[in-house]
Design an enzyme around this catalytic site. Structure first.
Site, PDB file in Angstrom:
ATOM      1  N   LYS A 212      88.297 -21.047  56.882  1.00  0.00           N
ATOM      2  CA  LYS A 212      87.900 -20.773  55.699  1.00  0.00           C
ATOM      3  C   LYS A 212      87.012 -19.232  55.568  1.00  0.00           C
ATOM      4  CE  LYS A 212      83.820 -21.231  53.877  1.00  0.00           C
ATOM      5  NZ  LYS A 212      83.914 -19.809  53.337  1.00  0.00           N
ATOM      6  N   GLY A 265      78.249 -15.856  60.877  1.00  0.00           N
ATOM      7  CA  GLY A 265      77.644 -15.590  59.585  1.00  0.00           C
ATOM      8  C   GLY A 265      76.040 -15.743  59.897  1.00  0.00           C
ATOM      9  N   SER A 266      75.365 -15.933  58.874  1.00  0.00           N
ATOM     10  CA  SER A 266      73.787 -15.856  58.709  1.00  0.00           C
ATOM     11  C   SER A 266      73.276 -17.206  59.679  1.00  0.00           C
ATOM     12  CB  SER A 266      73.375 -15.923  57.139  1.00  0.00           C
ATOM     13  OG  SER A 266      73.580 -16.960  56.581  1.00  0.00           O
ATOM     14  N   THR A 267      72.134 -16.970  60.110  1.00  0.00           N
ATOM     15  CA  THR A 267      71.414 -18.015  60.719  1.00  0.00           C
ATOM     16  C   THR A 267      71.220 -19.089  59.767  1.00  0.00           C
ATOM     17  OG1 THR A 267      70.392 -16.254  62.175  1.00  0.00           O
ATOM     18  CG2 THR A 267      69.456 -18.519  62.017  1.00  0.00           C
ATOM     19  N   VAL A 269      72.714 -20.610  57.338  1.00  0.00           N
ATOM     20  CA  VAL A 269      74.078 -21.333  57.014  1.00  0.00           C
ATOM     21  C   VAL A 269      74.442 -21.941  58.409  1.00  0.00           C
ATOM     22  CG1 VAL A 269      76.537 -21.158  56.510  1.00  0.00           C
ATOM     23  CG2 VAL A 269      75.039 -19.853  55.048  1.00  0.00           C
ATOM     24  N   GLU A 293      77.852 -17.325  65.892  1.00  0.00           N
ATOM     25  CA  GLU A 293      77.411 -15.938  66.239  1.00  0.00           C
ATOM     26  C   GLU A 293      76.678 -15.557  64.685  1.00  0.00           C
ATOM     27  OE1 GLU A 293      76.751 -14.638  69.073  1.00  0.00           O
ATOM     28  OE2 GLU A 293      78.086 -16.039  69.968  1.00  0.00           O
ATOM     29  N   CYS A 327      75.936  -7.129  61.749  1.00  0.00           N
ATOM     30  CA  CYS A 327      75.147  -7.786  62.576  1.00  0.00           C
ATOM     31  C   CYS A 327      74.640  -7.148  63.676  1.00  0.00           C
ATOM     32  CB  CYS A 327      75.938  -9.018  63.082  1.00  0.00           C
ATOM     33  SG  CYS A 327      77.023  -8.634  64.267  1.00  0.00           S
TER      34      CYS A 327
END
Ligand code: NAD
Length: 543
Positions: A212, A265-267, A269, A293, A327
């Site tokens: 995805k 992705g972001s922390t 989520v 990560e 990041c």
């Protein structure tokens, strides 16, 4: 099956092409940029090797020219996810039994296709669709992804060849079985290479993935999927599922076939996904593998002995390349008072010379940020700095979304070392710095360690060896990728395996054997050639 122990070609990092004026690569890429910008494609889901169009579509636009539609893409729902899971289970039955070298051959071929005939398409689509300069696209979409695919095959070979010792009369073996079930690979917008790596790493080890991608990188990621298909990836081994992320996740995570998550992705989520997995834990056949990560608040620490020229260049490259949307981007810095006047002068001069605009104009060093949400949240941080008595904008501070989502490279000086801008991930071209007293070097190192929840990347600039050693120790857990006299971005596969700890992730180092080990479940086999036929032991011979 062949009677041989095959070895993979020894990998080397893919050379980064320069695209300098007059080079053949520049001419050919420019043609591809014109071709892609001159057409509008229709992006389907890819399930069981087939293109699936639901008719429920959204537009994909250029971030630097939001009126320009590059593609429409189709959104899948529960029905498509059910079909994808079913297809992946079918594919697993064969793929998980393929000899490992045949699976490796698919990825090695994909790497060569990307290095050759597909390079322009994947680079150009990354430039147009994610607003990357040619250099940023080349090091990501071409070189890093080629490296991931080639190096991972080599690491897989190492993993398979690691075998236990045997004792007399016994042969011990370890088989690295693929995970049972599918891996949910969720990828971010900012690296096309991560898009290509997260679903293929479990697949290389014999597993299957549902990929995805982020809705803001679907355009280039679709071409990556095409490369994999052309390389001979069997249908269903990776299904390309696009749609509303939350809705897809609600169907995917409760599946009893779910075996793990490979996320970047972001922390926030990631935390939410972990929570949802734990709610469904009793449905799963195995404990799921969780590899994530996530964000960073990456630092540059300067000692009074630092080389000012090297420091200023690292701050500018580290903070502003790809508009700070890495990041690993330098996002906070600590500068000693004694160096500040010189550092300040060089920073202002460098930043004022930066050109920003459309990636098709190769003179630009920066382009647009990814979408309206990013534009809104980054500009809010800038407004906060403008309004605060504790903060001063040294350079930049402007933003404009008339044609695209453009934000000037911005440096903020914060008197408070714990202001929101010094602590939170902004994920845009904003570098916040704090000037400290030279005599407070030790306190500053401690402050750097506790200021943020993240621990992804960080850099120290110093010429004094004792200061370097002191920082190494004080900042031991502050970064998973740590740099001495270098910018904190630009990790290279095979050289600086990448990943961070604390709130930055599970630190399973993408593109390394450590990561691949998460996608196998070992079976230890003991074979006894002449097993005993008597249950008694010699000690039982007398009282
Ligand atoms: P994001 O969190 O917005 O999205 C990441 C992925 O999660 C996307 O595919 C998105 O569609 C998906 N997602 C969002 N909600 C979801 C849900 N409910 N269910 C399933 N998936 C969902 O992040 P982004 O903007 O794409 O990327 C930027 C972030 O990624 C930054 O925080 C950055 O630091 C981080 N990042 C980390 C690394 C690393 O190696 N540590 C590398 C690249 C990016």
């Amino acid at each position: 099956m062949a009677s041989a122990l095959f070895t993979t070609p020894i990998p080397d990092n893919e050379p980064v092409l320069s695209y300098a004026p007059g080079t053949p690569e520049r001419e050919s890429l420019k043609k591809k940029l014109d071709e892609l910008a001159g057409q509008q494609i229709d992006i389907p889901l890819i399930i069981d090797g087939r293109e699936v169009r639901t008719g429920d579509t959204s537009n994909y636009v250029m971030p630097h020219d939001t009126g320009h539609v590059l593609a429409t893409w189709h959104k899948g729902g529960p029905q498509e996810i059910a079909a994808a899971i079913e297809s992946s289970q079918r594919a697993w039955k064969e793929w998980s039994r393929w000899p490992w070298e045949e699976r490796a051959a698919v990825l090695l071929k994909a790497a060569d296709l990307l290095a050759g005939p597909w390079r322009d398409t994947v680079n150009a689509s990354t430039m147009l669709g994610q607003s990357k300069t040619v250099h940023q696209a080349e090091i990501d979409a071409a070189c890093e992804l080629i490296d991931f695919w080639r190096f991972n095959c080599h690491y897989a070979e190492e993993i398979y060849s690691e075998q236990p010792m045997s004792s007399p009369g016994v042969w011990n073996r370890i088989e690295q079985r693929p995970l049972e079930g599918f891996v949910y690979a969720i990828t971010p917008f900012n690296f096309t290479s991560i898009g290509g790596n997260l679903p293929t790493a479990p697949a290389l080890m014999g597993g299957v993935s549902l990929w995805k991608p982020s809705r803001t990188s679907i355009y280039s990621n679709y071409f990556v999927m095409k490369v994999l298909q052309e390389a001979g990836l069997p249908d269903g081994v990776i299904n390309f599922v696009i749609g509303d992320s939350a809705a897809l996740t609600d169907v995917i995570l409760p599946s009893p076939h779910f075996a793990g998550i490979h996320y970047t992705g972001s922390t926030e989520v990631f935390l939410m996904l972990w929570q949802k997995m734990s709610e469904n834990l009793r449905l799963y056949k195995n404990y799921p593998r969780i590899v994530g990560e996530t964000g960073g608040k990456d630092f540059i620490v300067a000692h009074a002995s630092a080389d000012v020229g090297a420091l200023a260049a690292a701050m500018v490259r580290g903070a502003f390349e790809y508009q700070g949307q890495k990041c690993s981007a330098a996002s906070r810095a600590y500068i000693p008072e004694s160096l500040w006047p010189e550092v300040k002068e060089q920073l202002v001069e460098m930043v004022n010379s930066i050109k920003m605009g459309d990636p098709r104009d190769f003179r630009n060093f920066m382009c647009a940020v990814i979408d309206r949400n990013a534009f809104g949240s980054i500009s809010e941080y800038i407004d906060e700095a403008k309004a605060s008595a504790d903060m001063e904008i040294l350079v930049g501070g402007g933003y404009n979304d008339k044609k695209g989502y453009f934000i000037e490279p911005t440096i903020v000086v914060s008197q408070d070392p714990k202001s929101r801008l010094m602590c939170e991930e902004i994920f845009g071209p904003v570098l916040t710095l704090h000037v400290y007293k030279d005599s407070e070097w030790k306190e500053m190192l401690e402050l750097c360690d506790v200021t943020s929840d993240y621990a992804l990347t960080g850099a120290i600039f110093a010429r004094d060896r004792a200061a370097i050693a002191e920082a190494d120790d004080a900042l031991r857990y502050t970064a998973g990728n740590y740099y001495i006299n270098d910018k904190p971005t630009g990790a290279v596969v095979g050289q600086q395996p990448f990943g961070g700890g604390r709130a930055s992730g599970t630190n399973d180092k993408a593109g390394s054997a450590i990561n691949l080990m998460r996608w196998v479940t070992p079976r230890t086999i003991k074979e006894n050639f002449v097993p005993p036929t008597d249950y008694t032991y010699p000690y039982m011979g007398g009282k």
